[in-house]
Design a protein around this motif. Sequence first.
Motif, PDB file in Angstrom:
ATOM      1  N   PHE A 148       9.085  -6.402   0.090  1.00 40.33           N
ATOM      2  CA  PHE A 148       8.872  -5.856   1.428  1.00 40.33           C
ATOM      3  C   PHE A 148       9.296  -4.391   1.431  1.00 40.33           C
ATOM      4  CE2 PHE A 148      13.263  -7.191   1.537  1.00 40.33           C
ATOM      5  CZ  PHE A 148      13.910  -6.345   2.426  1.00 40.33           C
ATOM      6  N   GLU A 149       8.637  -3.603   2.304  1.00 49.51           N
ATOM      7  CA  GLU A 149       8.822  -2.155   2.317  1.00 49.51           C
ATOM      8  C   GLU A 149       9.526  -1.643   3.567  1.00 49.51           C
ATOM      9  OE1 GLU A 149       5.035  -0.106   0.879  1.00 49.51           O
ATOM     10  OE2 GLU A 149       4.393  -2.191   1.186  1.00 49.51           O
ATOM     11  N   ALA A 156      12.100 -11.400   8.526  1.00 52.14           N
ATOM     12  CA  ALA A 156      11.035 -12.303   8.091  1.00 52.14           C
ATOM     13  C   ALA A 156      11.293 -12.798   6.669  1.00 52.14           C
ATOM     14  CB  ALA A 156       9.683 -11.605   8.169  1.00 52.14           C
ATOM     15  N   ILE A 157      11.755 -11.895   5.797  1.00 52.91           N
ATOM     16  CA  ILE A 157      12.063 -12.272   4.420  1.00 52.91           C
ATOM     17  C   ILE A 157      13.218 -13.270   4.385  1.00 52.91           C
ATOM     18  CG2 ILE A 157      13.253 -11.369   2.367  1.00 52.91           C
ATOM     19  CD1 ILE A 157      10.373 -10.986   2.000  1.00 52.91           C
ATOM     20  N   GLU A 158      14.241 -12.987   5.153  1.00 54.48           N
ATOM     21  CA  GLU A 158      15.399 -13.890   5.180  1.00 54.48           C
ATOM     22  C   GLU A 158      15.032 -15.247   5.768  1.00 54.48           C
ATOM     23  OE1 GLU A 158      18.212 -11.558   7.332  1.00 54.48           O
ATOM     24  OE2 GLU A 158      18.877 -10.445   5.554  1.00 54.48           O
ATOM     25  N   GLY A 159      14.167 -15.231   6.787  1.00 51.82           N
ATOM     26  CA  GLY A 159      13.711 -16.489   7.367  1.00 51.82           C
ATOM     27  C   GLY A 159      12.884 -17.299   6.389  1.00 51.82           C
ATOM     28  N   LEU A 160      12.010 -16.611   5.633  1.00 49.38           N
ATOM     29  CA  LEU A 160      11.189 -17.298   4.633  1.00 49.38           C
ATOM     30  C   LEU A 160      12.064 -17.889   3.538  1.00 49.38           C
ATOM     31  CD1 LEU A 160       8.420 -18.061   3.512  1.00 49.38           C
ATOM     32  CD2 LEU A 160       8.326 -15.812   2.412  1.00 49.38           C
ATOM     33  N   LYS A 161      13.061 -17.138   3.100  1.00 50.21           N
ATOM     34  CA  LYS A 161      13.973 -17.661   2.080  1.00 50.21           C
ATOM     35  C   LYS A 161      14.674 -18.923   2.576  1.00 50.21           C
ATOM     36  CE  LYS A 161      17.886 -16.414  -0.887  1.00 50.21           C
ATOM     37  NZ  LYS A 161      18.740 -17.539  -0.525  1.00 50.21           N
ATOM     38  N   GLN A 191      12.199  -2.181  -0.183  1.00 48.19           N
ATOM     39  CA  GLN A 191      13.543  -2.489   0.298  1.00 48.19           C
ATOM     40  C   GLN A 191      14.194  -3.655  -0.450  1.00 48.19           C
ATOM     41  OE1 GLN A 191      15.025  -0.888   3.296  1.00 48.19           O
ATOM     42  NE2 GLN A 191      13.468   0.607   2.693  1.00 48.19           N
ATOM     43  N   GLY A 192      13.382  -4.483  -1.055  1.00 51.43           N
ATOM     44  CA  GLY A 192      13.881  -5.672  -1.741  1.00 51.43           C
ATOM     45  C   GLY A 192      12.795  -6.726  -1.780  1.00 51.43           C
ATOM     46  N   GLY A 193      13.186  -7.961  -2.063  1.00 48.61           N
ATOM     47  CA  GLY A 193      12.166  -9.004  -2.131  1.00 48.61           C
ATOM     48  C   GLY A 193      12.747 -10.353  -2.489  1.00 48.61           C
ATOM     49  N   LEU A 194      11.872 -11.327  -2.610  1.00 38.46           N
ATOM     50  CA  LEU A 194      12.221 -12.675  -3.031  1.00 38.46           C
ATOM     51  C   LEU A 194      11.630 -12.916  -4.408  1.00 38.46           C
ATOM     52  CD1 LEU A 194      11.578 -14.762   0.222  1.00 38.46           C
ATOM     53  CD2 LEU A 194      13.715 -13.696  -0.545  1.00 38.46           C
ATOM     54  N   VAL A 295       3.194  -9.703  -8.519  1.00 36.24           N
ATOM     55  CA  VAL A 295       3.912  -9.112  -7.396  1.00 36.24           C
ATOM     56  C   VAL A 295       3.033  -9.204  -6.155  1.00 36.24           C
ATOM     57  CG1 VAL A 295       4.913  -7.008  -6.427  1.00 36.24           C
ATOM     58  CG2 VAL A 295       5.222  -7.534  -8.864  1.00 36.24           C
ATOM     59  N   THR A 296       3.591  -9.732  -5.079  1.00 35.67           N
ATOM     60  CA  THR A 296       2.908  -9.847  -3.793  1.00 35.67           C
ATOM     61  C   THR A 296       3.589  -8.944  -2.778  1.00 35.67           C
ATOM     62  OG1 THR A 296       2.346 -12.154  -4.275  1.00 35.67           O
ATOM     63  CG2 THR A 296       2.170 -11.453  -1.986  1.00 35.67           C
ATOM     64  N   SER A 297       2.810  -8.348  -1.885  1.00 37.17           N
ATOM     65  CA  SER A 297       3.355  -7.512  -0.818  1.00 37.17           C
ATOM     66  C   SER A 297       3.368  -8.295   0.489  1.00 37.17           C
ATOM     67  CB  SER A 297       2.505  -6.251  -0.639  1.00 37.17           C
ATOM     68  OG  SER A 297       2.823  -5.590   0.570  1.00 37.17           O
ATOM     69  N   LEU A 298       4.538  -8.374   1.112  1.00 33.07           N
ATOM     70  CA  LEU A 298       4.656  -9.080   2.390  1.00 33.07           C
ATOM     71  C   LEU A 298       3.814  -8.413   3.457  1.00 33.07           C
ATOM     72  CD1 LEU A 298       6.211 -11.254   4.140  1.00 33.07           C
ATOM     73  CD2 LEU A 298       7.769  -9.386   4.718  1.00 33.07           C
ATOM     74  N   GLU A 299       3.934  -7.093   3.600  1.00 33.35           N
ATOM     75  CA  GLU A 299       3.236  -6.388   4.676  1.00 33.35           C
ATOM     76  C   GLU A 299       1.749  -6.220   4.387  1.00 33.35           C
ATOM     77  OE1 GLU A 299       7.511  -4.802   4.742  1.00 33.35           O
ATOM     78  OE2 GLU A 299       5.983  -5.079   3.196  1.00 33.35           O
ATOM     79  N   ARG A 300       1.402  -5.958   3.133  1.00 33.35           N
ATOM     80  CA  ARG A 300       0.005  -5.662   2.792  1.00 33.35           C
ATOM     81  C   ARG A 300      -0.807  -6.919   2.504  1.00 33.35           C
ATOM     82  NH1 ARG A 300       0.250   0.165   0.192  1.00 33.35           N
ATOM     83  NH2 ARG A 300       2.391   0.742   0.715  1.00 33.35           N
TER      84      ARG A 300
END
Length: 423
Positions: A148-149, A156-161, A191-194, A295-300
């Motif tokens: 995620f950027e 959203a990332i923390e919720g998905l995790k 910014q980071g990622g899963l 690699v997948t982009s959350l926003e894109r």
Amino acid sequence: MPDNRQPEIDIAVVGAGIIGVACALQLARQGRRVVVIDQQAPGMGASFGNAGHLATEQVFPIADLSILMRLPAMLMDPMGPLRLDWKYLPHALPWFARLLLNLRPTAYQRTVAGIRALNESSLGAWHRLLASIDRPGLMREDGSLLVFERSESRPAIEGLKARMTRQQVPVEFWSADAVQRAAPQLSERIQGGLFFPRTGHFLDPYRVVGELVEAAKACGVRVLQQQVRGGQLQAQGVALITDQGQMHARQVLIACGAHSARLTQALTGKKVPLDTERGYHLMLPHEQERLPFAVTSLERKFIMTPMTDGLRLAGTVEFAGLERPANMERAWQLHRLSHGLLRHDLSAEDATPWMGFRPSLPDSLPIIDRVCDGKVLLAFGHQHLGLTQAAVTAELIAQLASPIYVPQPQGLPALEAYRLDRF
């Protein structure tokens, strides 16, 4: 049509994609006389152009209740990540209505459990299958990364995790520094990622099909390039009508992806609510070394998978049916989406676009079943997880085809969630 002909074929597999071919190999190893039939050469459908990602982490359906709010954008934005062609809307509405019904809590939980059961068995099944043909190097089990950027995307990332952890999906949160250490070609704006350690990818999905075909042929499987136009149950099995005549088999396996509904109805009388997610990819042949893993982009909302022949950009979904021509601008849009995601923009020189059909059912689960007194086997509707679930599906079909039917194969998912009669 005669009803007493003794079939020379034990099992006719309709569909020469990754699922049909994997099933054919397993069935031939049981000593069956197997024929694979497809109007295209093996692997030239969705199996040719999939993202190559073994997506065991994807245990949730592609849609949730927010799809109602997104419907105007789906209709109006031809380049959006989830697109519904407005000309296809009248045909698609009943399917979407059933999809929404399957988002109710109980049905949704049943879907997640069904996807998860197949995914948890998928990598082990792939290891067994590739080892059996002496091609383990075709698969890389090196994980995948969702980045995620924007700082506002962190919840959203923390919720998905949290949701994935509740489903026992192995997942790690990576800081921006961890992302840069593992994939230094990615942009510093990330910014980071899963990170999902129990995922992987194929270096060449089309070659995987080819290697399975050669192994199947070595076991006596015949591959015929014919179009199956219909079929009929008979006392001794099934008669298939092709563009080159009739074919008789003791059993038929329908594994022709998005094209499976018509033959299923002809043989079983069941009208299956099968639609297609049209998927696009863009292959970048000069970008083999950019990324160490998918690699997948959350926003894109797209994925980049490193392969032998380059970097494959994929992930867009379009609902427009089987007949409308491809909109290859959707494939080129993937390159535009990649701008700024890496330190240096990807080269699109000599890039090739592609579109294919993913078979999708409104509850996001495949049909894996044995019906019509065992004369008809079914293996289709895996949506965007066909590659991931192909090997375990082949093991399940081999169990279903066995003369001594084992209702719940040991070590494999129970089949109740994937039955035809749920529709």
